[in-house]
Motif scaffolding. Sequence first.
Motif, short mmCIF file in Angstrom:
data_model
loop_
_atom_site.label_atom_id
_atom_site.label_comp_id
_atom_site.label_asym_id
_atom_site.label_seq_id
_atom_site.Cartn_x
_atom_site.Cartn_y
_atom_site.Cartn_z
N LYS A 189 0.51 9.64 15.15
CA LYS A 189 0.19 10.35 14.89
C LYS A 189 -1.26 10.31 13.70
O LYS A 189 -2.14 10.96 13.57
CB LYS A 189 1.43 11.00 14.01
N LEU A 190 -1.23 9.49 12.30
CA LEU A 190 -1.37 9.01 11.68
C LEU A 190 -2.47 8.62 12.19
O LEU A 190 -4.08 9.05 11.31
CB LEU A 190 -1.27 8.28 10.41
N PHE A 191 -3.05 7.94 12.97
CA PHE A 191 -4.32 7.61 13.51
C PHE A 191 -4.83 8.76 15.16
O PHE A 191 -5.28 8.02 15.83
CB PHE A 191 -3.79 5.70 13.95
N PHE A 200 8.24 -5.78 6.31
CA PHE A 200 8.49 -6.65 5.25
C PHE A 200 9.87 -7.31 5.88
O PHE A 200 10.74 -7.14 6.80
CB PHE A 200 9.14 -4.95 4.84
N GLU A 213 5.09 7.70 14.25
CA GLU A 213 4.40 8.10 12.39
C GLU A 213 3.05 7.27 13.10
O GLU A 213 1.83 8.28 12.50
CB GLU A 213 5.36 7.57 11.06
N PRO A 214 2.50 6.18 13.25
CA PRO A 214 1.60 5.41 12.79
C PRO A 214 0.68 6.31 14.13
O PRO A 214 -0.50 6.31 13.76
CB PRO A 214 2.06 4.23 13.17
N SER A 262 13.26 -1.21 4.61
CA SER A 262 11.51 -0.63 5.09
C SER A 262 11.35 0.61 6.31
O SER A 262 10.47 0.56 6.52
CB SER A 262 10.59 -1.88 5.59
N LEU A 274 -2.61 -2.92 -1.36
CA LEU A 274 -1.70 -2.76 -2.08
C LEU A 274 -0.81 -2.60 -3.39
O LEU A 274 -0.88 -1.52 -4.20
CB LEU A 274 -0.32 -3.12 -1.15
N ARG A 304 -7.23 3.73 4.29
CA ARG A 304 -6.47 4.11 5.35
C ARG A 304 -6.90 4.29 6.09
O ARG A 304 -5.99 4.01 7.23
CB ARG A 304 -5.77 6.03 4.68
N ALA A 336 -6.72 3.78 -2.61
CA ALA A 336 -5.65 3.80 -1.08
C ALA A 336 -6.73 4.98 -0.14
O ALA A 336 -6.41 4.98 1.38
CB ALA A 336 -4.91 4.71 -1.69
N GLN A 374 -1.64 -3.98 10.18
CA GLN A 374 -0.36 -3.55 9.58
C GLN A 374 0.81 -4.76 8.69
O GLN A 374 0.17 -5.44 8.82
CB GLN A 374 0.43 -3.12 11.56
N MET A 375 1.88 -3.80 8.51
CA MET A 375 3.14 -5.24 7.80
C MET A 375 3.82 -4.68 7.68
O MET A 375 4.59 -3.98 8.77
CB MET A 375 2.20 -4.38 5.87
N ARG A 390 -5.99 1.20 7.90
CA ARG A 390 -4.65 0.66 8.04
C ARG A 390 -4.46 0.40 9.17
O ARG A 390 -3.35 -0.81 9.25
CB ARG A 390 -4.14 1.47 7.49
N ARG A 419 0.11 -8.83 -0.50
CA ARG A 419 -0.08 -6.64 -0.92
C ARG A 419 -1.23 -6.66 -1.21
O ARG A 419 -1.89 -5.45 -1.06
CB ARG A 419 0.91 -7.31 -2.00
N LEU A 435 -4.36 -5.84 1.88
CA LEU A 435 -3.97 -5.42 2.12
C LEU A 435 -4.59 -4.07 0.98
O LEU A 435 -4.45 -2.70 0.60
CB LEU A 435 -2.82 -4.81 2.72
#
Lengths: 307, 286, 512, 608
Positions: free
Chosen positions: D406-408, D384, D403-404, D390, D350, D374, D370, D381-382, D377, D345, D348
């Motif tokens: 969209k985020l990127f 768990f 989601e990823p 998760s 975290l 961003r 954070a 990636q991670m 990231r 962690r 990253l």
Amino acid sequence: MTTYLLQRLMSAALTVWITTLAICFLIHLVPGDPVQIMYAQSATTSPEQLEQIRHSLGLDRSIIHQYIIYMGKLLQGDMGVTIRGQQSVAELLLLRLPNTLLLTLSALTLAIVFGGVSGFIAAYKQGQWPDKVLMTGTVVGISVPPFWLGLIVLSLFSVELGWFPVAGQGLGSLVLPAVTLAACQAAVIGRIVRSTMIDVFAQDYLLTARAKGLSKPKVLLRHALRSGLIPIVSVLGMQFAYMMGGAIVIEYVFSWNGVGRLAIQAIFQRDYPLIQGFVLCFSMIVVLVSVAMDLLYAFLDPRIRQE
Amino acid sequence: MEQVIKTPSLSAGRLTWRPSRLAVLLGIVAALVIVALLAPLISPYDFEVMASGPRLSPPSWAHWFGTDEFGRDIFSRILMGTRLTLMVGLVSVGVSLGFGMLIGLIAGYCGGWPEKLLMRGMDVLFSFTEIVIALSLVAVLGPSLENAMLAIGIAAIPFYARVCYGAVLVEKKQVYVESTIALGASHFRVLFVHILPNVVPVMLVVATIGLSNAILATSGLSYLGLGAQPPSPEWGAMLASSKNYFQRAPWLLMIPGGCIVLIVLLFNVLGEQLRSVLDPRRKGES
Amino acid sequence: MTKSLSLLIAIGLLTGPAMASNDIIWARYGDIDSLDPHRTTSTLSMQVWNQIYEPLLARDAEGNIGPNLAKDYRVSDDGTQVTFVLHEGIECHDGSEFTAEDVIYTYQRAFSETNPSNTQSAWGPIESVNAVDAQTVSFSFSEPFGAFIPFMADPFASMICKSNEQSLASFGSTTAIGTGAWQLVQWIKGDRIELARNEAYVNHGRMAGNAGPAKMDKLIIKVMPEAQARLAALQTGEVHIAEPPLESVSVVENHPHLNLLSAPNTGQNVFIEFAVSRPPFNDVRARQAVAYAIDPDMALDIVFEGLVEREHCTVARGVMGNDQDYCKRIGYQYDPAKAKQLLAELGYDKRNPMDVKIMTWTDGSRDKLLQVFQSQLKQVGIEVSIEIMDIGSLNARVKQENHITEGKGSMDLMGWSWYDPDILYQLWHSPGAYDGYNSPELDALLKQTRLETNPEKRLEIVQQVQAYLIEQAVHVPIYTPGWVWLYGVNDSVSGLKFEPFNQPIFTDVVVN
Amino acid sequence: MAETQSPVVLSVADLSVSFKQGASVKTVVKAMSFDVLAGETLAVVGESGSGKSVMSRALLGLLPAGSADVSGQAMLSKQGEQVELLSLSDQSLRKVRGNHIAMIFQEPMTALTPVLSIGEQLMEGILTHQPLSRSEAFELAVSMLQEARIPEARKRMAQYPHQLSGGMRQRVMIAMALACRPRILIADEPTTALDVTVQAQILKLINTLKTQYNTAVMLITHDMGVVAEAADRVLVMRRGDFVEAGSVQQVFSKPKQAYTQTLLASVPKLGSSAKQPIATIAENDAAVPLFDVADLCVQFDVREGLFNRVRSRVHAVEQVSLKLFPGETLALVGESGSGKSTLGRALLNLVPSSAGAIRFRGRDITGWSASMMRPLRKQIQMIFQDPFASLNPRKTVGALVEEPLKLFDICSDSERKQRVGELFERVGLSADDMTRYPHQFSGGQRQRICIARAIACEPRVIVADECLSALDVTVQAQVIELLQSLQQELGISLLFISHDLAVVEQISDRVAVMYMGRIVEMGDTARVINRPQHSYTQRLLEAVPVADPTKASLLNRPLNNSEIPSPVRSIFEEIPRHNMTNITSIGEHYVADDSAAVAPSDVTEDVA
């Protein structure tokens, strides 16, 4: 444990201190002039006299100054005098506090006994008919307005049946208000006990205890109940606070001479020193009880006790 | 496998049965809302008009719930009161839910000093107890239904804040939160897109049960004369103004009282049902 | 915990009522504020301290003033000197003799620099008080004060023994030394007051038939705020005397063992007044519109079911100037059309209603009366919101409203009880009790009522004042009596009498 | 070793258990028949859902009376008489429980009543079954604790469960179970929640006491390694059905059933499947490492006392230096509390690092906030451990994988759905699954979804934190395969955090062993595993059970009972400099200099 205790006491003291702040400034939130309200009935008090009174109460100083004066008096046990009749607020509250505590503690005892037993049974018989009956009862119990129940109980048991006196301060007079107050709280406590015990009954250590060949009462009381007591005790402090709140209405219905009834009267009379005193006294009791419950909690829970 | 043992009452049969019970309850609530909205249209009489019948007449065909001391039709007043009662619940729960959730979300997610400050404040407010806060606020603001709603709403903020805070803490510890952060999502997104939807069901349950508490508490204040003022057909106020007719005309007391019990019961049961459907951690309890 | 619990239970038992057969138990809705007559004006308090203290003069059932502690009094010709001659051998509860010094002490407390009496102004423009000898005391005024003699017969002018000086800190709370028929045993605040018979009591002028001490040992005055509980306690015989809830008076009347008594000559008057500092009630037409729009007869009939009477005058029955015929003639009849017309002149109609509030104080079904008025006023286009509050708050609020110059119009249903038309001076002579309506011509008239000592001439002026007040719709009389005048009494009780102004007398009472 | 002629202690015939679920009935155990012989260890093996725990509980009547329906026979022979357990009344059964048949459970953390002292809990069992006085019971309890190799046994009697470590609690459970000398000990996954070194201790303890008291042990487990090491006979179950039974040697060497074969094939065996290091790394020393970590420390403040002052710190990660090169798999190995997850962690950002430097592709990213992290990231990636936790339960898996993207802003809105579908198919799921919710998938499928989510933005590094440990072995094998194929295909570097050395050996190029926050040994996987230099690494490797009865040696080796010391240190304590030396000239094999100092020096037991 000592550290825990001291921390708990410190946070209680902080709470009480913030309460005094809030109380002291309560009067400034009131629309209108407090002195005028105080002397409304003496028809021809001159503005000079009002100014005089304002000065003697310190209301003409800065807020900080007022707070210092207020705290100074408070630390000497002086909560001021009532607007109506200029009686000592501290004395009035102290006289009635035992009555409120008597009512609340008797009701709490009843509620714990009835709520605890029915919650435990319901959890033990989870999903079966005793559970369903008891839990239906508790849902109804938490849905009945206490004042309404009080009026019905009063007319039924005092007027129609004549079993208990209508009002007064004796033990006989305690029965109806205590039972009414307890009825609603027993329902709440019953539900808390049930959900706590259901969690406990699902724990592995009960399986261990049973696998050891222990008898049912031993498993239920020694292992389950003792473990369940810890979370239950932690919510009892909160329940006591609710109960003190509930007592206010019950005292009114049953003419029980406690602080709650005094408070309602004070609100109607806009007797701010009395309202201030009441709020302080009430929240101090709640804080004290929650500290006491935390101590009990710490005592019951070896994880805290052993530290 | 172990789960089978731990939650023996959780069974497929009950799961299919529950939503239908929930549907019935929601149906009743919807009906109540419709009644409340249409109250002026469906009331047999104007709730305010005096002498719409003889005074203090017992329930009859003309007056289903009888009439009060002014000869007003109690049934019509109860209908109008439904509107007030629902409004009371919604407004005070709205106040406490809105502020409580905001505080709980911020305190729970941010941690650090905002958490300490907010939650310490909530502790203090909580130690005042609901009724004392309500009484003090009414003492300051003066008695009226609006002030009573506001007071009850404010008084319940710490409770909602604590529940929300607790729920956020639980969610925050869930790995999906960390995994979403590790994915590159912003705090805002994590809090509002991921955590919030998981907190909302819990809050919905709490709010439903809170609705019944708010209704009870407000009617209590009205009964003490610190809430709705006459001639408001708020049920607590109706009770307060008619309690002295108890021996002469018991229905004046029994009907509004019974209505309070029923509506509070309804929201309590609804809350329980919602919990069993929405809150998987609580499954198996009823 | 169990220990403290049992301790609490013990306390509970100790404070339980000592129900002996020689007690009179009287339950009321509230507690007294104080036993100090200078600290409070509530009827509840007065009714209790009137048992403990006595005024110099007393009234008979018709309200005529006669001797009491003072066997005689003289008013000087110019009206500025009043001299009282006290009875000899009157004992205070502590055994000390009641003399002129005690009268002076009472006066001094009422005029205290730091903490004057709440009713100081009622004493009038006193310049000095002197003891001529032990039994003679003389009051000097800066100008004639016609209301002084009636005031001396009022409980507000109760005489306090000087021996209270020794326990001044607790005076009014745990001690109260007077000369009355009952002496204080204890006051458990919020619960009850216990009075015991004063064995040394001699009745010199009070209305009781009994010349000596009271017949019963104790008078216990309990607080039972919930009317339903009071009624229940009456029914079960737990209390002997209590005010029943007005709504359930019929329950008392129909009960086999209960009687309903009504205090006569209460001097109570309930009326409507207005905040004239701002629109709409700064215009006489708005006030008149209200007076025309309400139908008090119908409202009283609905709410009180014949328990109260319509009052047309601004002074109470039994008081100089109360002439129903006269007042009715100059008063307002229910006339919604007239009201609408007046409102129309002011620019209000049903679509543009006048939006005002009306305030009154708690209990006594006044809230219900206002509900009826509210619905009547609505008919002519006046929207009224009702605010109910404690009498103390009401007093303050009315005063506040009279200072506010903007916002919603305000009126209130107010009640006063006074022994003399001087009430009109106190209410309406500038600045007035509430800083409300005043005008130079009214001030002049009111001044006259105080200066004039000739009863006929004074009556004439009083009637002029009444005419003025009613015509201007400043003081709109509604009904009488107004508060706690009804007594549900167990039929085992006999001999309960009432002095004027709702003062029960217990010296003749016997409970079988 | 038990002989077949040993007397039968428990004979189970046609045991079935079913649960009522409203109208339907679900049978969890189907007509099981088996014998337990005196003094033997019978392992009951199966993956989750096989019904093995339910079966064991049914024998003692510990299932909820209302909903469980138990049928069949279970004959227990005690002192020459035969008792049929399943038809006994609860009262008679109580005399059997804890007396003739004892039981221990998986979670030592929750299996002891938290509010009662160890002594009370031990004594109440003894007093229930034996006619002893309290003081005699006390002495017996103390001696049982001593038998269970619990140091300072007398002092422990007054302690509460929370004051003991997991391993200690399990010893207490064993002492408690054996106090009445039962004929049979049912051990339900007794070591699953424990670290591998502690597991070795507990298995050995059970075995020692079993021999000592001639108690039969019914060992319920999912771990074939444990079976190979500890059992005499094996019973394989699957979904409530009997699969096969036999002696350990027999089942492991000649499994009859296909299921048993798969099960055995899926178990990674230490020392058998070393991965060949990718050639590029050793030669390409000049390549810029993706991660270059120098002297990284992560400490957590422990606040104590009245004013919450920091008195001590948890040194979760202590002076760690490592490099992660493109395309390689570096494994972080260690037991719980060793700091391996925290290190993952911290890389990253975290968790905040307290000292040292982290470079990512040459850029110093130490202490980045954070919001600064961003954009980065996308490349890191991670995955768990717990695929259940998760995935946000209130989102469709499609939305989660999307989601990823969209985020990127990886692809346009229109392409996104299609891309998600491709990702689903890439990890072995169907694109139609997109609209379902996480709880509608099995554990393995969920982990696949997590992987899809992680690879969606085509990262350079994936940090996989114990990503296999929550899965059954057969599923685990499939996921390993998926990860390896993805890595080859996409050239992703993998930081693989695990406690399972066998898996690590299979998957990683290099391995770093962590102990108390430090890396004590690091190097090419084969070197470290085959020639461990550091005493801790050696101890760790020794403790790993080998899923091969012919090589099983765990119970025959002397074992020390030491516990891992606490990483909490006073703020005043001086932390010595941590140095590592490369002991090889070809490739790398770093060993910490403090090897001797770290070596556990506690009691070492020698049991033959």
